[in-house]
Motif scaffolding. Structure first.
Motif, mmCIF file in Angstrom:
data_model
loop_
_atom_site.group_PDB
_atom_site.id
_atom_site.type_symbol
_atom_site.label_atom_id
_atom_site.label_comp_id
_atom_site.label_asym_id
_atom_site.label_seq_id
_atom_site.Cartn_x
_atom_site.Cartn_y
_atom_site.Cartn_z
ATOM 1 N N HIS A 28 25.976 48.038 29.920
ATOM 2 C CA HIS A 28 26.237 46.913 29.018
ATOM 3 C C HIS A 28 27.518 47.157 28.237
ATOM 4 O O HIS A 28 27.988 48.279 28.111
ATOM 5 N N ARG A 29 28.054 46.096 27.675
ATOM 6 C CA ARG A 29 29.319 46.170 26.947
ATOM 7 C C ARG A 29 29.125 46.151 25.431
ATOM 8 O O ARG A 29 30.096 46.091 24.683
ATOM 9 N N LYS A 30 27.896 46.200 24.972
ATOM 10 C CA LYS A 30 27.657 46.193 23.546
ATOM 11 C C LYS A 30 27.988 47.556 22.947
ATOM 12 O O LYS A 30 27.812 48.583 23.589
ATOM 13 N N LEU A 31 28.442 47.528 21.701
ATOM 14 C CA LEU A 31 28.799 48.753 21.003
ATOM 15 C C LEU A 31 27.535 49.323 20.351
ATOM 16 O O LEU A 31 27.172 48.977 19.234
ATOM 17 N N THR A 32 26.846 50.197 21.079
ATOM 18 C CA THR A 32 25.607 50.793 20.593
ATOM 19 C C THR A 32 25.669 52.313 20.749
ATOM 20 O O THR A 32 26.537 52.841 21.448
#
Length: 613
Positions: free
Chosen positions: A187-191
Motif C-alpha cells: 500500500h502507499r499509505k504512510l504507516t
C-alpha cells in the motif's frame, strides 16, 4: 535407514503421524553427492536422539539422486526443543515465562503450533537440532572415506567444512509472505511497519533492525525542525553552532535512552529478553572432546579456555595490529597523494576542480576495501578460536571489527582536525567517505542479494515456488541484553562531545571572534574544556534520569523470578518430604506450613541458600 526414498519419513510420535507435513528447511548438498551419503544423512536426521539422531522428518527432494534434502519437524519435537532452548512464551496469567513441556497446556496457543511458535523459531529450532547431531561410531562420512569423523564431532559442521553440505536454507511460506507483503509495502499509505509480523516471519534480529530504522527515522523529525528554526534565526554563526550542539547532545542522549527502552519492550514481548546464555547450547562450529556439562549434565564438547586465550593473544591480536598498521599506512599514503595533487593542481590552471577530490575518493575506497578484508579475516580467526557459545562468538567478532574500523575510518579525520586543523580538507574527506560508503552499502544491500538469489535459485534447481530460498536462518537471541553495539554507541556519543567542542574552538568563526575580543588561546582552551564538561554532565544526567527498562516490564520480570523461586522451594519441599519421613504441623505458622522435625534437612539447607541469593 529411512523406510523409503521419495517420501517423508514418519515422525516418532503417533499423534503427529496423520498431520500434513510442511517443509521448513532445505539442505543443499554437493552436486556429486552419492546415494549412500544421502541415505546415511536421512537416517541420522530421522533417528531417535538416544541413538544420536535428531528425530526430524526428512524428504529426499524432487529426485532420490539429487542434491537437496527437505527437513521438517513434528509438533512435539518443536515443543521439546523450545524448552531446551529456553524460549519464553505467554503463560495463562499473562506473564512471559520459560516454556516447560510438561506444563504446556497452561501456555497460550500451545495446542496450535503455528500460533505458538513463529516461522523463524521453527526454522531456527530445526537448524540447531541438525547442528547437534554428533558422530557416534562412524570413522568417516559414508561415501567419502577421506573425510574422517571422531566420536562426538558435529556431523553437519564437518560436512560444511568438507564442502559436502553447501548450505541451509529456510523455505518461504507463500501465504504468510503474501500477507506480510500486503501489510508492509504494497500500500502507499504512510504507516508504521508491521514489526510483529516481520518478527514472526524473519525472526528477532531482522525485526529489530527494521524497528531501529523506523525509530531512528521518526526521531530525525525534531532535529530537522530545530535545525530549520536555528538557520532561520538572525544570530551569529558561533551562537548557532553552540545552540545546535547543545540540542544535538540532548537529542542524541534522549533518543538513545528511548530506543533502549523500546528495544526492551520488544524483546520482552517476543520472549527473548530473559533468555540466559549461561544455559545456551554449544554453537554448531564448536569442537572438542566430549564431556559432561556440570550445570545442565548434558553430553557436550569441551575445549579448554586457556587454549582459546592463547589463540586470541598470540594470533588474533597480532593480526589485528597488522591490519591497524595497514590502516595507518593508508592514511600516510593519502596525505602524500593529497600533497602531490595540490601541487599538480596549482601548476595546471586549466585542471578540473574535481581532481582535488581524487585523494579523498581513493582513500575512501581503500578504507572500504580494508574493512571488508578485515571482516573476512576476523570471521575466520573468531571461528578458529573455537568459542563455545554463539553470543561469545558474536561478541569477540564485534569487538575485532569495531576496534579496527574506528582506527581505519577516523584516524585520518582526527589527524586533519587536531594536528593540521584544516577544516576544508576535513569536509572534503568526510564527504567522500560518507557518500561512497552509502553508495557501496546500497549496492551491497540491494543489487548483490538480488543477483545472488537469482544465481542461487538456478543452482538449487527448486521448481516449486514454495521452496524458493529465503534469507539466512535468523538467530533467536536476547535483543535486550547488553551487547557491544549499544556500548559502542554510548562511547562514541561521549567522544563526539569532546571532538565537537574542540572542532568548534578551532573553527575560523571562533578564532575570528577571539581575535576581536582579545581572548587568548589559553583562555579559549579553558572555556572549551569547561563547556565540554558541562555538556558531559548534562548527557550523563539525562542517561541516568531515563531508566533503560520500563517499570512495568521490570515488575513483570521480578514477579516471574519470585514465582520461580517459590516454585523451586516447593519442589525441594516435596522432594525432601519423601515416603516415611515424619512431619509435624507447627501451631501459629501462617497457612499451616508443614515443617520437618529435622533441623538439618536438605530442604532447609536449600532454602537458606536460596534466601542468600
Amino acid at each position: 535407514m529411512p523406510a523409503a526414498m521419495g517420501s517423508w519419513t514418519r515422525p516418532l510420535c503417533k499423534c503427529c503421524a496423520s498431520l500434513p507435513v510442511q517443509p521448513q528447511v532445505a539442505l543443499e548438498l554437493s552436486e556429486d553427492i552419492s546415494v549412500e551419503t544421502k541415505r546415511w544423512l536421512m537416517s541420522r536426521i530421522q533417528a531417535e536422539k538416544i541413538a544420536g539422531g535428531a528425530e526430524l522428518m526428512v524428504h529426499p527432494g524432487e529426485d532420490d539422486e539429487g542434491n537437496m534434502l527437505l527437513v521438517s519437524a513434528s509438533r512435539h519435537v518443536l515443543l521439546r526443543a523450545a524448552e531446551v532452548l529456553g524460549l519464553y512464551k505467554l503463560y495463562k496469567d499473562g506473564s512471559m515465562i520459560s516454556f516447560c513441556y510438561r506444563d504446556r497446556r497452561n501456555f497460550e496457543n500451545s495446542d496450535n503450533i503455528d500460533e505458538f511458535l513463529t516461522l523463524a523459531e521453527c526454522q531456527f529450532i530445526i537448524l540447531r537440532t541438525l547442528g547437534n547431531i554428533k558422530a557416534v561410531d562412524e570413522k568417516y562420512v559414508p561415501g567419502y572415506p577421506t573425510t574422517s569423523l571422531y566420536p562426538g564431532e558435529a556431523i553437519f559442521n564437518r560436512l560444511q567444512k568438507s564442502k559436502i553440505l553447501l548450505g541451509f536454507y529456510p523455505l518461504h511460506q507463500e501465504e504468510m509472505l503474501s500477507e506480510l507483503e500486503k501489510c508492509w509495502y504494497s500500500h502507499r499509505k504512510l504507516t508504521l511497519q508491521p514489526i510483529d509480523s516481520i518478527y514472526r516471519y524473519y525472526g528477532g534480529s531482522v525485526a529489530m533492525y527494521f524497528s531501529f530504522l523506523e525509530f531512528f527515522t521518526c526521531s530525525l523529525a525534531p532535529m530537522a525542525i530545530f535545525g530549520t528554526i536555528v538557520v532561520a534565526l538572525s544570530m551569529d554563526t558561533v551562537d548557532k553552532c553552540i545552540l545546535f550542539s547543545v540540542f544535538n547532545i540532548i537529542w542524541s542522549t534522549v533518543i538513545m535512552e528511548l530506543w533502549k527502552r523500546h528495544s526492551f519492550v520488544l524483546s520482552y514481548t517476543w520472549g527473548t529478553l530473559q533468555m540466559n546464555s549461561q544455559f545456551e547450547e554449544p554453537r554448531m562450529g564448536y569442537e572438542g572432546p566430549m564431556g559432561t556439562n556440570p550445570i545442565t549434565l548434558r553430553h557436550q564438547p569441551y575445549y579448554p579456555a586457556w587454549k582459546r586465550k592463547v589463540k586470541i593473544w598470540l594470533v588474533s591480536v597480532p593480526f589485528l595490529c597488522l591490519f591497524l598498521a595497514f590502516a595507518l599506512y593508508g592514511t600516510f599514503l593519502f596525505f602524500r597523494l593529497e600533497a602531490w595533487v595540490k601541487g599538480f593542481y596549482s601548476e595546471h590552471e586549466n585542471c578540473w576542480n574535481c581532481v582535488l577530490y581524487l585523494p579523498s575518493i581513493l582513500h575512501a575506497l581503500y578504507i572500504t576495501g580494508l574493512n571488508i578484508l578485515h571482516k573476512m579475516v576476523a570471521e575466520v580467526l573468531t571461528e578458529w578460536e573455537n568459542h563455545r557459545l554463539e553470543s561469545s562468538f558474536q561478541n569477540h567478532l564485534t569487538l575485532k571489527v569495531l576496534v579496527f574500523r574506528f582506527v581505519n575510518c577516523f584516524s585520518a579525520l582526527f589527524y586533519i582536525s587536531f594536528y593540521l586543523q584544516d577544516l576544508e580538507l576535513l569536509r572534503k574527506n568526510l564527504a567522500s567517505l560518507l557518500i561512497l560508503t552509502q553508495i557501496i552499502n546500497q549496492f551491497a544491500e540491494t543489487l548483490v542479494p538480488y543477483f545472488s538469489k537469482i544465481l542461487h535459485r538456478k543452482r538449487a534447481g527448486l521448481k516449486s515456488c514454495s521452496m524458493e530460498n529465503a534469507p539466512e536462518i535468523d538467530q533467536i537471541k536476547s535483543q535486550g541484553q547488553k551487547t557491544p553495539f549499544p556500548t559502542a554507541f554510548e562511547t562514541i556519543g561521549y567522544l563526539s562531545v569532546i571532538t565537537n567542542c574542540l572542532l568548534i574552538s578551532i573553527s575560523p568563526q571562533v578564532q575570528e571572534y577571539c581575535a576581536e575580543s582579545d581572548i587568548t588561546s589559553n583562555s579559549l582552551l579553558i572555556w572549551t574544556i569547561g563547556v565540554e564538561h558541562a555538556l558531559l554532565v548534562i548527557k550523563i544526567t539525562l542517561a541516568f534520569a531515563i531508566p533503560d527498562i520500563p517499570a512495568w516490564v521490570k515488575l513483570r520480570i521480578d514477579r516471574v523470578e519470585y514465582q520461580s523461586l517459590h516454585a523451586l522451594k516447593h519442589k525441594l519441599f516435596e522432594e525432601d518430604k519423601g515416603p516415611g519421613r515424619e512431619t509435624v504441623e507447627k501451631e501459629g505458622w501462617p497457612g499451616g506450613i508443614v515443617r520437618s522435625d529435622s533441623a538439618d534437612s536438605s530442604l532447609h539447607a536449600s532454602n537458606r541458600q536460596l534466601n542468600l541469593l
